[in-house]
Write a protein that holds these residues in place. Structure first.
Motif, PDB file in Angstrom:
ATOM      1  N   LEU A  17      49.875  73.503  91.729  1.00 45.25           N
ATOM      2  CA  LEU A  17      49.731  74.721  92.520  1.00 45.25           C
ATOM      3  C   LEU A  17      48.642  75.600  91.932  1.00 45.25           C
ATOM      4  N   ARG A  18      48.563  75.653  90.625  1.00 45.13           N
ATOM      5  CA  ARG A  18      47.510  76.431  89.980  1.00 45.13           C
ATOM      6  C   ARG A  18      46.146  75.783  90.192  1.00 45.13           C
ATOM      7  N   LEU A  19      46.102  74.470  90.153  1.00 41.28           N
ATOM      8  CA  LEU A  19      44.833  73.770  90.335  1.00 41.28           C
ATOM      9  C   LEU A  19      44.258  73.984  91.726  1.00 41.28           C
ATOM     10  N   VAL A  63      49.597  70.219  80.662  1.00 35.52           N
ATOM     11  CA  VAL A  63      49.380  68.969  81.377  1.00 35.52           C
ATOM     12  C   VAL A  63      47.991  68.478  80.984  1.00 35.52           C
ATOM     13  N   THR A  64      47.906  67.228  80.527  1.00 35.08           N
ATOM     14  CA  THR A  64      46.633  66.676  80.061  1.00 35.08           C
ATOM     15  C   THR A  64      46.333  65.370  80.784  1.00 35.08           C
ATOM     16  N   ALA A  65      45.113  65.253  81.273  1.00 35.23           N
ATOM     17  CA  ALA A  65      44.614  64.013  81.854  1.00 35.23           C
ATOM     18  C   ALA A  65      43.371  63.626  81.059  1.00 35.23           C
ATOM     19  N   THR A  66      43.304  62.381  80.606  1.00 36.05           N
ATOM     20  CA  THR A  66      42.153  61.945  79.816  1.00 36.05           C
ATOM     21  C   THR A  66      41.597  60.634  80.353  1.00 36.05           C
ATOM     22  N   GLY A  67      40.299  60.462  80.144  1.00 32.96           N
ATOM     23  CA  GLY A  67      39.611  59.233  80.518  1.00 32.96           C
ATOM     24  C   GLY A  67      39.317  59.145  82.000  1.00 32.96           C
ATOM     25  N   ASN A  68      38.053  59.253  82.352  1.00 34.24           N
ATOM     26  CA  ASN A  68      37.615  59.107  83.747  1.00 34.24           C
ATOM     27  C   ASN A  68      38.410  60.009  84.700  1.00 34.24           C
ATOM     28  N   VAL A  69      38.512  61.272  84.351  1.00 35.08           N
ATOM     29  CA  VAL A  69      39.297  62.216  85.141  1.00 35.08           C
ATOM     30  C   VAL A  69      38.562  62.550  86.433  1.00 35.08           C
ATOM     31  N   ARG A  70      39.302  62.506  87.519  1.00 36.07           N
ATOM     32  CA  ARG A  70      38.775  62.886  88.832  1.00 36.07           C
ATOM     33  C   ARG A  70      39.867  63.682  89.537  1.00 36.07           C
ATOM     34  N   ILE A  71      39.547  64.929  89.883  1.00 38.36           N
ATOM     35  CA  ILE A  71      40.482  65.794  90.583  1.00 38.36           C
ATOM     36  C   ILE A  71      39.936  65.994  91.992  1.00 38.36           C
ATOM     37  N   GLY A  92      47.784  80.022  82.509  1.00 42.00           N
ATOM     38  CA  GLY A  92      47.037  79.933  83.757  1.00 42.00           C
ATOM     39  C   GLY A  92      45.580  79.579  83.501  1.00 42.00           C
ATOM     40  N   ARG A  93      45.373  78.615  82.592  1.00 43.68           N
ATOM     41  CA  ARG A  93      44.012  78.249  82.189  1.00 43.68           C
ATOM     42  C   ARG A  93      43.818  76.746  82.359  1.00 43.68           C
ATOM     43  N   LEU A  94      42.740  76.378  83.039  1.00 43.38           N
ATOM     44  CA  LEU A  94      42.351  74.992  83.224  1.00 43.38           C
ATOM     45  C   LEU A  94      41.090  74.748  82.411  1.00 43.38           C
ATOM     46  N   VAL A  95      41.087  73.707  81.584  1.00 45.73           N
ATOM     47  CA  VAL A  95      39.917  73.376  80.768  1.00 45.73           C
ATOM     48  C   VAL A  95      39.480  71.960  81.113  1.00 45.73           C
ATOM     49  N   TYR A 117      38.515  77.603  83.358  1.00 37.95           N
ATOM     50  CA  TYR A 117      38.809  78.351  84.562  1.00 37.95           C
ATOM     51  C   TYR A 117      40.091  79.140  84.356  1.00 37.95           C
ATOM     52  N   LEU A 118      39.986  80.467  84.453  1.00 33.39           N
ATOM     53  CA  LEU A 118      41.144  81.349  84.338  1.00 33.39           C
ATOM     54  C   LEU A 118      41.665  81.600  85.744  1.00 33.39           C
ATOM     55  N   VAL A 119      42.765  80.969  86.065  1.00 31.12           N
ATOM     56  CA  VAL A 119      43.264  80.930  87.432  1.00 31.12           C
ATOM     57  C   VAL A 119      43.571  82.323  87.975  1.00 31.12           C
ATOM     58  N   GLU A 120      44.362  83.104  87.265  1.00 33.21           N
ATOM     59  CA  GLU A 120      44.780  84.413  87.769  1.00 33.21           C
ATOM     60  C   GLU A 120      43.598  85.368  87.958  1.00 33.21           C
ATOM     61  N   ARG A 121      42.625  85.278  87.074  1.00 34.67           N
ATOM     62  CA  ARG A 121      41.466  86.170  87.142  1.00 34.67           C
ATOM     63  C   ARG A 121      40.352  85.598  88.012  1.00 34.67           C
TER      64      ARG A 121
END
Length: 151
Positions: A17-19, A63-71, A92-95, A117-121
């Motif tokens: 939901l944050r993403l 939550v961590t995704a590694t290796g060839n990440v595609r969102i 609320g931070r995505l790196v 990416y700071l989601v709330e801001r």
């Protein structure tokens, strides 16, 4: 490569939901004169995360995704790739890190080594690799004849 639609674990669901706010980072970066009208942060839609490995830690909220990440977020026409993505749900931070490339169908894109990416801001900080630069592309539409620049 594993392909997972993460909608099972409550922590992962919260992260997704944050993403969904990811696409608005581009509008947050534009100067006010070029920015589109304010965008309401979406709270629904399917976000697909593809990567070689994915972990969700309920004790840390990470939550961590590694290796060839595609969102992929089709509702907002955004695709992001990186070597690693971490979502810190409590902050609320995505790196995104490692060869980060975020593309929006409208032609907007950003390339960096690391993007926070700071989601709330609704703010981002993009960092280049040493000796490199962050590259951002914006598609600016020319005014129509009715809006024109002529008197």
């Amino acid at each position: 490569m594993s392909h997972t639609q993460l909608l099972l674990n409550p922590l992962v669901r919260s992260a997704l939901l944050r993403l969904t706010a990811l696409p608005i980072f581009l509008s947050a970066m534009l100067p006010p004169a070029l920015a589109a009208p304010a965008v309401v942060t979406p709270t629904s839609g399917l976000v697909t995360i593809e990567s070689d490995l994915q972990k969700a830690d309920n004790s840390t909220g990470v939550v961590t995704a590694t290796g060839n990440v595609r969102i992929v977020y089709p509702d907002q026409q955004v695709v992001a790739t990186a070597r690693q993505a971490q979502y810190f749900s409590r902050e609320g931070r995505l790196v995104l890190s490692g060869d980060v490339d975020v593309i929006q169908d409208a032609g907007h894109s950003i390339q960096a080594e690391r993007l926070v990416y700071l989601v709330e801001r609704e703010r981002i900080v993009a960092e280049p690799a040493p000796g490199q630069q962050v590259i951002t592309h914006y598609r600016i539409n020319a005014p129509t004849a009715k809006e024109g620049l002529m008197p």
